[in-house]
Design an enzyme around this catalytic site. Structure first.
Site, PDB file in Angstrom:
ATOM      1  N   GLU A  67       0.804  -1.217   0.000  1.00 54.70           N
ATOM      2  CA  GLU A  67       0.000   0.000   0.000  1.00 54.70           C
ATOM      3  C   GLU A  67       0.837   1.267   0.000  1.00 54.70           C
ATOM      4  OE1 GLU A  67      -0.589  -2.466   2.268  1.00 54.70           O
ATOM      5  OE2 GLU A  67      -2.550  -3.268   1.714  1.00 54.70           O
ATOM      6  N   HIS A 136     -11.352  -4.741  11.027  1.00 52.47           N
ATOM      7  CA  HIS A 136     -12.070  -4.782   9.749  1.00 52.47           C
ATOM      8  C   HIS A 136     -13.465  -4.154   9.840  1.00 52.47           C
ATOM      9  CE1 HIS A 136      -9.030  -7.842   8.797  1.00 52.47           C
ATOM     10  NE2 HIS A 136      -9.405  -7.789   7.554  1.00 52.47           N
TER      11      HIS A 136
END
Ligand SMILES: Cc1ncc(C[n+]2csc(CCOP(=O)(O)OP(=O)(O)O)c2C)c(N)n1
Lengths: 342, 328
Positions: A67, A136
């Site tokens: 990322e 999450h």
């Protein structure tokens, strides 16, 4: 809301986003998409579905799980004239590459005195409610809205999703586009049906920074964004049965923030409840309440907030469901306000 | 370094326990989720990443560890947790979100923590490596024995954290072993499409540490190579990077139909299941009989069933307990 004649064609948020991206890619070859599993898979939440097939791997790029590199790369490409749309699956993952976001994507325009702009869209999923645990399930709206230099949008329905995405892609500034998992229209996430609405086939924009009055009312203003809007609408329906008329404001974007619409609404109703699935403290709820208070709007009772408690999001459904905002909590907050008035 | 018969049986038994555990979880996971699959429903909600096929990576390494050694695992943690000796009942209860679970239901499947045996994991890709390096540093600074092992996937080896942690571990000569479980896929993205080198073990040379490539998911070879690496670490000779070519027999998570995976590849998965191969080895090597195998499987089954029953029978926590344990 920019009113475009909506044909009777209902789309999910996921499909509306993919459609908007495809339309921009067809007319502007500087637009490209990259991210993890956005190619053949079409994104784990489906919002890039169909793009790989139409545009191929040059313009729809699966990335390594790197990322820092690919979000940094989007900044570089955007600064050099491209218009990258980047996906990083869950907002919870942004920690690994946060520097590229808040020190570069968000600040390069400023550092260049406005000479270099960074026209990229960084999209990601937010929200919980299905026991995916504390890494999450977060919303983190305020984390990004707090740091200057990036626009932050979060649609509550498919019409807005398409129009906001088009506006985001065309915006010369970096935009974080947050879509709530439970509103995406993915059956496996238990979808909010009210998010699936009529979406025009043609291209249109929903301007960034314009809140929508989703429901008009006169007794209390309920302000929310994304999932919070749906909790607000459900609460409004319940309150209606008690003879209370609630107005629901969908902020649609946190940056820019349409304070005026909220202030006007509270001037009319005299009461304010703010709903957010992001953490309680230092968040959007506080910002809205402060803005209305600073504007000197007279209120009949102290404003209330319904937000996620300041705890990591627990896995077990009994704890998570208890902690999430809900219509019931909004109704309770209203009752508390009424008590304070007496 | 070859395992003793006792060690081989330990490895085999743990692989079988892990497989039974996952097969049972797999069935229960679907309870309440069909016909229209909804992740929030059923006794085990949320994402579920199964590790069947990858058991050799767990047992071959953990056979050399004791409960004082540290393991930091990934979002696919069950096989490693079992091999590290994590309490099976409490882990099952955690996955069910029960009060008796390892964290009372706060963590769940991707956040298994068992302080008793120094096991933890994270759902954020690549973040096991720094934590393991730090645990190794702590042992070194305190002059305490023990090593740390970080597990990661081949996809995670493209994360910055991986490269930073390897460098740190090498510069500080930390007693840590990095174990890459290369199952060739990071969700839908193949290793080939995401990774510039053929073998991640080659990347070890960039950090002046031994890089070991194990091509066959063979528990005995993993045992041998991991044994050497752990011995090196225990002797203060620094870190090692091991990459094991293993296989993910199921989808990335439950509900993943793997449409992205070439059909040919899926077909031959059953053939490379490491458990029948291990059984055959025991038969050839130690005249392992069907009766012995049945007995071992029976015991494994009992362990798993007892854990699952415990999880099912346990109560859910009180909702307000969500507020506890943010701080101590
Ligand atoms: C920082 C971060 N980025 C992305 C993800 C989403 N994600 C979860 S698992 C996964 C693939 C991991 O692949 P690999 O490391 O090879 O492990 P495997 O799943 O194959 O065991 C991805 C991209 C994540 N959890 N964390």
């Amino acid at each position: 809301m920019t009113q475009v004649q909506a044909k009777a064609r209902k789309l999910t948020i996921a499909r509306a986003m993919a459609e908007s991206i495809a339309m921009e890619m067809r007319t502007d070859d500087k637009v490209f998409v990259m991210g993890e599993d956005i190619g053949e898979l079409g994104g784990v939440f489906g919002n890039t579905r169909g793009l790989y097939k139409e545009f191929g791997s040059e313009r729809v790029k699966d990335t390594p799980i790197s990322e820092t590199a690919f979000i940094g790369a989007a900044v570089g490409a955007a600064s050099d004239g491209m218009k990258p749309i980047v996906e990083l699956m869950f907002v919870d993952f942004f920690g690994v590459c946060f520097d590229a976001i808040y020190n570069m994507m968000a600040k390069n325009t400023y550092f260049s005195g406005g000479e270099v702009n960074v026209p990229m869209v960084l999209m990601t999923s937010t929200g919980g409610g299905y026991s995916d645990g504390g890494q999450h399930s977060q919303c983190l709206h305020a984390t990004f809205a707090h740091l200057p230099g990036m626009k932050v949008v979060a649609p509550s329905n498919a019409y807005d999703a398409k129009g906001l995405m088009t506006a985001a892609i065309r915006d010369p500034n970096p935009v974080i586009f947050m879509f709530h998992k439970a509103l995406q229209g993915m059956g496996w996430l238990g979808t909010e049906k009210d998010a699936i609405v009529n979406v025009p086939e043609e291209v249109y924009e929903v301007p960034l920074g314009q809140a929508a009055i989703t429901r008009t009312g006169s007794d209390v203003t309920i302000v929310g964004i994304t999932s919070g809007v749906h909790h607000g609408l459900k609460a409004a329906r319940e309150l209606e049965q008690q003879g209370v008329s609630a107005e629901v404001v969908d902020l649609r974007s946190l940056v820019p923030l349409d304070r005026d619409t909220v202030i006007q609404s509270v001037r009319k109703t005299g009461r304010l409840i703010v709903v957010d699935e992001d953490y309680h403290s230092y968040g959007m709820t506080a910002e809205i309440i402060a803005s209305v208070t600073e504007a000197g709007v007279p209120m009949k009772a102290p404003p209330q907030r319904v937000a996620y408690p300041d705890i990591p999001i627990p896995f077990t459904p009994v704890m998570e469901q208890w902690a999430l905002p809900s219509a019931e909590k909004i109704v309770k907050a209203f009752e508390k306000m009424k008590e304070n008035e007496e | 370094m070859t395992p003793t018969q006792e060690q081989e049986l330990w490895m085999y038994r743990n692989m079988v326990v892990s497989r039974f555990f996952e097969e049972t979880i797999e069935k229960i996971y679907m309870e309440g989720k069909t016909p229209a699959f909804n992740m929030a429903k059923g006794p085990i909600p949320g994402e579920m990443h199964l590790s069947n096929g990858q058991e050799p990576c767990a047992v071959g390494v953990c056979a050399h560890l004791n409960s004082d050694d540290i393991v930091v695992s990934t979002h696919r943690p069950h096989h490693v947790a079992i091999a590290k000796g994590v309490d099976l009942k409490k882990m099952a209860a955690e996955i069910f979100g029960k009060k008796t679970g390892l964290s009372g239901g706060r963590g769940g499947h991707m956040h298994i923590f068992d302080a008793q045996v120094n096991f933890s994991c994270s759902g954020i890709i690549g973040e096991s490596v720094g934590v393991a390096a730090g645990a190794a540093l702590s042992r070194k600074m305190q002059g305490k024995p023990g090593v740390a092992v970080a597990y990661l996937g081949e996809g995670a080896a493209n994360q910055g954290a991986f490269h930073e942690a390897l460098n740190l571990a090498a510069v500080w000569k930390l007693p840590v072993v990095f174990v890459i479980e290369d199952n060739a896929w990071g969700i839908s993205v193949s290793k080939q499409a995401s990774t510039a080198v053929k073998y991640n073990s080659d990347r070890a040379s960039a950090y002046s540490m031994p890089g070991v490539h194990i091509p066959n998911n063979d528990p005995i070879e993993i045992f041998a190579k991991a044994g050497e690496a752990i011995e090196r670490a225990r002797k203060g000779e620094g870190p090692t990077l091991i990459e094991i070519e293993t296989s993910r027999l199921a989808g990335h998570f439950m509900g993943d139909a793997e449409a992205y995976r070439p059909a040919g590849e899926k077909e031959h998965l059953a053939e490379i299941d490491p458990i029948p191969g291990f059984k055959k080895r025991l038969q050839d090597q130690y005249q392992w009989t069907e009766a012995q195998d049945e007995a071992l499987r029976g015991q494994a089954r009992e362990l798993v069933d007892a854990a699952i029953q415990f999880a099912r029978d346990s109560d859910y926590p009180a909702p307000e307990e969500a507020l506890d344990k943010v701080f101590v």
